[in-house]
Design a protein around this motif. Structure first.
Motif, PDB file in Angstrom:
ATOM      1  N   UNK A  23       3.564  10.181 -24.763  1.00  0.00           N
ATOM      2  CA  UNK A  23       4.545   9.438 -23.975  1.00  0.00           C
ATOM      3  C   UNK A  23       3.980   9.461 -22.623  1.00  0.00           C
ATOM      4  N   UNK A  24       3.891   8.206 -22.028  1.00  0.00           N
ATOM      5  CA  UNK A  24       3.239   8.046 -20.635  1.00  0.00           C
ATOM      6  C   UNK A  24       4.232   7.844 -19.583  1.00  0.00           C
ATOM      7  N   UNK A  25       4.458   8.898 -18.684  1.00  0.00           N
ATOM      8  CA  UNK A  25       5.426   8.701 -17.623  1.00  0.00           C
ATOM      9  C   UNK A  25       4.789   8.115 -16.327  1.00  0.00           C
ATOM     10  N   UNK A  26       5.506   7.530 -15.529  1.00  0.00           N
ATOM     11  CA  UNK A  26       5.111   6.840 -14.339  1.00  0.00           C
ATOM     12  C   UNK A  26       5.564   7.444 -13.192  1.00  0.00           C
ATOM     13  N   UNK A  27       6.173   8.624 -13.176  1.00  0.00           N
ATOM     14  CA  UNK A  27       6.833   9.145 -12.006  1.00  0.00           C
ATOM     15  C   UNK A  27       6.572  10.774 -12.308  1.00  0.00           C
ATOM     16  N   UNK A  28       6.146  11.491 -11.391  1.00  0.00           N
ATOM     17  CA  UNK A  28       6.003  12.790 -11.380  1.00  0.00           C
ATOM     18  C   UNK A  28       7.516  13.414 -11.571  1.00  0.00           C
ATOM     19  N   UNK A  29       8.537  13.054 -11.119  1.00  0.00           N
ATOM     20  CA  UNK A  29       9.838  13.743 -11.393  1.00  0.00           C
ATOM     21  C   UNK A  29      10.220  13.715 -12.592  1.00  0.00           C
ATOM     22  N   UNK A  66      10.782  16.165 -15.688  1.00  0.00           N
ATOM     23  CA  UNK A  66      12.170  16.376 -16.280  1.00  0.00           C
ATOM     24  C   UNK A  66      11.957  16.379 -18.000  1.00  0.00           C
ATOM     25  N   UNK A  67      10.999  15.344 -18.357  1.00  0.00           N
ATOM     26  CA  UNK A  67      11.348  15.197 -19.903  1.00  0.00           C
ATOM     27  C   UNK A  67       9.970  15.652 -20.506  1.00  0.00           C
ATOM     28  N   UNK A  68       9.056  16.335 -19.936  1.00  0.00           N
ATOM     29  CA  UNK A  68       7.800  16.397 -20.674  1.00  0.00           C
ATOM     30  C   UNK A  68       8.311  17.892 -21.562  1.00  0.00           C
ATOM     31  N   UNK A  69       9.075  18.753 -21.075  1.00  0.00           N
ATOM     32  CA  UNK A  69       9.126  19.759 -21.919  1.00  0.00           C
ATOM     33  C   UNK A  69      10.038  19.397 -23.274  1.00  0.00           C
ATOM     34  N   UNK A  70      10.840  18.518 -23.392  1.00  0.00           N
ATOM     35  CA  UNK A  70      11.606  18.135 -24.460  1.00  0.00           C
ATOM     36  C   UNK A  70      10.617  17.600 -25.262  1.00  0.00           C
ATOM     37  N   UNK A  71       9.805  16.780 -24.623  1.00  0.00           N
ATOM     38  CA  UNK A  71       8.656  16.003 -25.504  1.00  0.00           C
ATOM     39  C   UNK A  71       7.745  17.068 -26.304  1.00  0.00           C
ATOM     40  N   UNK A  72       7.211  17.983 -25.482  1.00  0.00           N
ATOM     41  CA  UNK A  72       6.390  19.189 -26.209  1.00  0.00           C
ATOM     42  C   UNK A  72       7.265  19.953 -27.201  1.00  0.00           C
TER      43      UNK A  72
END
Length: 139
Positions: free
Chosen positions: A19-25, A29-35
């Motif tokens: 998943x590629x995110x374009x905002x650090x915030x 918020x979402x990287x932990x659930x993706x992992x």
């Protein structure tokens, strides 16, 4: 009701998916659930939006930034990405996919498209528009 029998499916749901995110915030918020669902996440920060970007990210899920994070530079980059033919998913669809233990709604080509309206970005559910078109054809 939350189905606990799907927990093992959820832990591997995003296996080999990025998943590629374009905002650090939003990434925070979402990287932990993706992992936790077995996926990887990337925070896109800089670099040209061109054919090499398309080649590198064509199999990734590009997460549409939350509306409050849009500035003119980000709008420009998102439009360039859309012009390359890449599609976006919204952040909410990640959570819904985990709850349902199913990624069918995360397929970028089938789930969401980038709206080029001057008002900014909008995620459209293509299933609804396809159903409407089908009903019109049947009449």
């Amino acid at each position: 009701m939350f189905d606990h029998t799907r927990s093992s499916i959820r832990r591997k749901l995003f296996d080999k998916k990025t998943f590629v995110f374009f905002s650090a915030e939003q990434h925070k918020q979402a990287s932990e659930i993706v992992h936790l669902a077995g996926g990887d996440s990337i925070l896109y920060s800089t670099g040209p939006i061109n054919d090499s970007f398309k080649k590198k990210h064509s199999s990734h899920y590009l997460v549409l930034p939350l509306e409050k994070n849009y500035d003119e530079e980000l709008k420009r980059k998102l439009k360039q990405i859309s012009d390359l033919g890449l599609k976006f998913v919204d952040q909410n669809s990640i959570g819904f996919a985990i709850l349902r233990a199913d990624i069918k709604d995360l397929t970028p080509r089938d789930y969401a498209e980038f709206s080029k309206k001057s008002s900014g970005m909008k995620v459209n559910d293509l299933d609804k528009s396809k159903a409407t078109s089908k009903k019109k054809k049947e009449k």
